[in-house]
Design an enzyme around this catalytic site. Structure first.
Site, PDB file in Angstrom:
ATOM      1  N   ASP A   1      -4.274   6.424  11.108  1.00 50.44           N
ATOM      2  CA  ASP A   1      -3.743   7.069   9.912  1.00 50.44           C
ATOM      3  C   ASP A   1      -4.620   8.269   9.587  1.00 50.44           C
ATOM      4  OD1 ASP A   1      -2.325   7.496   7.375  1.00 50.44           O
ATOM      5  OD2 ASP A   1      -1.590   5.454   7.701  1.00 50.44           O
TER       6      ASP A   1
ATOM      7  N   HIS B   1       0.858  11.135   9.165  1.00 45.27           N
ATOM      8  CA  HIS B   1      -0.301  10.224   9.096  1.00 45.27           C
ATOM      9  C   HIS B   1      -1.260  10.466  10.269  1.00 45.27           C
ATOM     10  CE1 HIS B   1       1.084   7.654   5.733  1.00 45.27           C
ATOM     11  NE2 HIS B   1       2.284   7.972   6.168  1.00 45.27           N
TER      12      HIS B   1
ATOM     13  N   GLU C   1       6.886   8.866   6.114  1.00 44.18           N
ATOM     14  CA  GLU C   1       6.202   9.840   5.267  1.00 44.18           C
ATOM     15  C   GLU C   1       5.673  11.043   6.051  1.00 44.18           C
ATOM     16  OE1 GLU C   1       4.574   6.873   1.804  1.00 44.18           O
ATOM     17  OE2 GLU C   1       3.371   6.999   3.610  1.00 44.18           O
TER      18      GLU C   1
ATOM     19  N   THR D   1      -4.529  -1.053   2.994  1.00 46.64           N
ATOM     20  CA  THR D   1      -5.897  -1.381   2.568  1.00 46.64           C
ATOM     21  C   THR D   1      -6.650  -0.211   1.940  1.00 46.64           C
ATOM     22  OG1 THR D   1      -6.712  -0.953   4.797  1.00 46.64           O
ATOM     23  CG2 THR D   1      -6.083  -3.227   4.282  1.00 46.64           C
TER      24      THR D   1
HETATM   25  C1  ACM Z   1       4.774   2.787   4.372  1.00 50.70           C
HETATM   26  O1  ACM Z   1       4.498   2.013   3.432  1.00 50.70           O
HETATM   27  N1  ACM Z   1       4.437   4.062   4.311  1.00 50.70           N
HETATM   28  C2  ACM Z   1       5.463   2.327   5.553  1.00 50.70           C
END
Ligand code: ACM
Ligand code: ZN
Length: 752
Positions: free
Chosen positions: A187, A247, A311, A460
């Site tokens: 990420d 991400h 996203e 997290t």
């Molecule tokens: C997500 O919660 N962005 C998959």
């Protein structure tokens, strides 16, 4: 005098005990099994001395035997010729099915595959723990899962988990009969696996773990292989996710040439969605992805590989000459459903799907992969509610339901968030998790076949320690597993709660950190307009004694005992506690403030938003105030129409002020009110406006949280008061939701 015949009948009765009398055996299995027949009699655990299982299941069998020793203090010898626990491989109709029979002499387990044997052991372990080391009930269980995919996701990027911690996590999953662990490995905040072809992903993409700890944390291949093998022994498959094309800041920090602007980029030190993503117009990016997924599938044998897809802002692509050239070359066009940049994202996902399909693998993506058209064979993981999953099933694609509204275990599990470890928001108590029904009623039976399973996710950002992670998932995993495993006719929340304390004993014995909210006093507050009172009913899952106070002092064993609804007539500072031999529950508290509108009849003249209706407009006059979390049920929402309510003060009353509060969370499209007005009436029909005020649109810099608005006016006498508050009708330019209607969350209307 007791007659002979009475004794004879008593004797007969004991001989032919009805099955129901055995309910005191308290067989507490989680998840609830498919079918269970109780027979008379028991098996002494002392008779369990030896075990035999098929040779091909030997490794897992040995592991399960060592777990029996470790977790239930039961020692059995392996491979005896006349075993007291006999595991047989038989043909079963469906994968993961098993049969478990406890006879007077011993235990027979039948399974068609190794995973079935693992589930049988999980059931047996729960029975042994429940028996407290003495007698096992004679019983026959036939059991199988409702859904074939039963998973959880843990985010290893925002905070890093060691292989030892992930093993512990895995073992707990097996106990709940789950079969999939999804690792979110990359990420913006960290790339967590070492790959030979791109070593800097690990070296430069991971330098920060928490704001305090800046050392690198990543997994070596051998470590992942060790975890994969360990999980496989427990019947759990690990599915890796490399999230693309968004991400990706950690990767871009290591290889800036993969971004549209060329960087420089930094591994992100904040949460959220970054505008910088992989450049979809650059062939080098496609090669990078093939290399990365090529190495990934050498490590992970799973059929499914998660490619993320969520996203991914398109702002860089809109401006990037390479991305625009690709759009042109591919002839991608915007239409009413998809922008050309969304089509470009689908091009990337399709490309990687083809690569993985060619290598014998299938892809899973978050529901955004629907947006530019779905890749031909993709499975959709529906996280933004269920709508993505419903759409995918209609398109005949497999679906895994993981709606944030029920299954995001990073969300708070209590309303009084002040007493919780700091978290991302939300409100997801156990009861709501348990209530989740994954099969959308709007799908046809044919379409429902595509709903393959259910998963809960643990993001997290705010979870930095393993102990905190456990607190977030235990015991909500127990509710999850019953959603995944048991058919709806076997589900009952009250019954589930009655089975839970047994499980908790196991948590205690193992030293797991878990949330104890289910043992707290459950307080229901109901405004009672007929009596003008707030009626409070208090319960606990085990009927433990409840003590309460109304003056703000801490309740103790000497405080009044609750024995029936409390009727509150005036301001009170309420607290309650459950007192058990094992310790006291946490204190639940509420401040109750009466005004002239409290507990009065109230009607809505325009609708409350269905999604956030909770208990409806009576919430606005219940004397209880919401905190900064709009999802707790203390706030109700309006969207697209005004909050427009009429309160009946029940007699002509002099009033000179009306106040409301709103809860703002701009990122979630939740804004302050744009206007407030008050009208009064003597007859409930003819209203006169006595005050009104308009408020400016919110600015980007305005804070989230609770806003108070109060109108004061020359005293008037009236019986009916109409209060109107207007939501933002068109979200301002600066916001991602610009020009859409915003939500307005309102709580207490205070009239004085
Ligand atoms: C997500 O919660 N962005 C998959
Ligand atoms: Zn680009």
């Amino acid at each position: 005098m007791i007659g002979k015949s009475y004794i004879f009948h008593l004797f007969l009765f004991l001989l032919i005990l009805p099955d129901s009398i055995y309910s005191q055996d308290n067989i507490c299995l989680i998840p609830q099994v498919e079918s269970m027949v109780r027979k008379k009699g028991t098996l002494s655990i002392e008779r369990l001395e030896s075990i035999h299982f098929p040779d091909e299941w030997k490794n897992t069998g040995n592991l399960l035997v060592s777990d029996l020793k470790e977790l239930a203090n039961l020692s059995v010898m392996v491979n005896a010729s006349n075993p007291s626990i006999h595991v047989k491989k038989v043909k079963m109709q469906e994968p993961e099915m098993y049969m478990l029979e406890i006879t007077k002499q011993g235990i027979i387990i039948e399974a068609g595959d190794q995973t079935g044997m693992i589930h049988a052991f999980s059931t047996l372990l729960q029975l042994i723990l429940g028996s407290e080391g003495k007698e096992l009930p004679r019983i026959i269980i036939h059991d199988k899962p409702r859904f074939s995919y039963r998973g959880v996701m843990i985010d290893c990027s925002r905070h890093f988990w060691t292989i030892e911690q992930l093993k512990k996590y895995t073992k707990q999953l097996a106990f709940f009969k789950l079969n999939t662990l999804h690792l979110h490995l990359t990420d913006n905040q960290g790339w967590r696996l070492y790959l030979d072809q791109y070593p800097d992903l690990a070296f430069k993409g991971t330098y920060y773990r928490t704001f305090e700890d800046l050392s690198g944390h990543y997994y070596r291949k051998s470590e992942l292989q060790e975890l994969i093998n360990y999980a496989a022994m427990y019947g759990i498959e690990i599915i890796p996710e490399i999230d693309l094309p968004g991400h990706m800041l950690a990767a871009l920090a290591a290889y800036p040439e993969l971004g549209c602007t060329g960087g420089p980029y930094e591994v992100w030190r904040q949460w959220g969605v970054a505008d910088d993503v992989l450049c979809a117009g650059n062939d080098q990016v496609l090669k990078f992805l093939e290399d990365v997924y090529g190495e990934l599938i050498e490590i992970f044998p799973s059929e499914y590989i998660h490619v993320g897809g969520d996203e991914c802002p398109k702002v860089r692509w809109e401006k990037c000459p390479k991305c625009q050239a690709r759009i042109k070359a591919l002839g991608l066009k915007s239409d009413k459903n998809h922008s050309k940049e969304e089509r470009l994202q689908s091009f990337v996902i399709n490309h990687i799907e083809k690569f993985l399909n060619d290598h014998g693998r299938q892809i899973i993506g978050w529901d955004e992969i629907l947006e530019g058209g779905l890749a031909p064979n993709a499975t959709v993981m529906s996280w933004r509610g269920e709508s993505g999953g419903i759409e995918a099933a209609k398109q005949k694609h497999d679906v895994i339901m993981t709606p944030n509204t029920y299954l995001y275990f990073d969300y708070y599990q209590a309303k009084d968030t002040e007493n919780e470890p700091f978290g991302i928001g939300g409100y997801l108590p156990m009861e709501r998790v348990y209530s989740y029904e994954p099969m959308p009623a709007s799908l046809t039976p044919e379409e429902q076949q595509y709903i393959k399973g259910v998963q809960a996710n643990l993001w997290t950002e705010y979870i930095a320690t393993f102990s905190h992670a456990q607190y977030m998932v235990l015991p909500r995993w127990a509710a999850l597993c019953e959603v995944q495993w048991s058919t709806p006719d076997k589900k009952n929340y009250e019954d589930f709660l009655s089975r839970l304390p047994r499980l908790i004993k196991w948590y205690d014995a193992e030293g797991y950190n878990y949330a104890k909210h289910v043992f707290d006093v459950k307080a229901e507050f109901t405004p009672n307009p007929a009596d003008g009172t707030l009626d409070i009913t208090l319960t606990t899952i085990d009927n433990a004694p409840i003590h309460y106070t109304l003056d703000g002092t801490e309740p103790t064993s000497t405080s009044p005992v609750y024995d029936g609804a409390l009727k509150i007539k005036e301001n009170a500072d309420f607290s309650a506690i459950a007192i058990r031999p094992t310790g006291n529950s946490r204190v639940v508290s509420e401040k109750i403030d009466f005004s002239k509108s409290s507990m009065k009849p109230i009607v809505a003249n325009q609708p409350v938003n269905k999604q956030y209706e909770f208990k409806g407009v009576s919430t606005l006059v219940d004397g209880l105030k919401g905190n900064g979390n709009y999802k707790t049920g203390r706030w109700i929402a309006f969207r697209g129409n005004d909050m427009d309510v009429t309160i009946d003060l029940k007699q002509p009353t002099e009033i000179s002020s009306v106040a409301i509060s709103t809860c703002v969370e701009k990122g979630d499209w939740v804004f302050d009110t744009r206007g407030l007005s008050v009208e009064v009436s003597e007859d409930g029909t003819n209203f006169t406006k006595v005050a009104s005020e308009a408020y400016p649109a919110m600015k980007e810099t305005d804070k989230n949280g609770v806003y108070d608005h109060k109108l004061t006016f020359t005293p008037v006498t009236a019986q009916y008061v109409k209060v109107i508050a207007s939501p933002e009708k068109s979200i301002p330019e600066w916001h991602g939701g610009k020009s859409y209607p915003g939500f307005l969350f309102v709580d207490e209307i205070t009239i004085n």
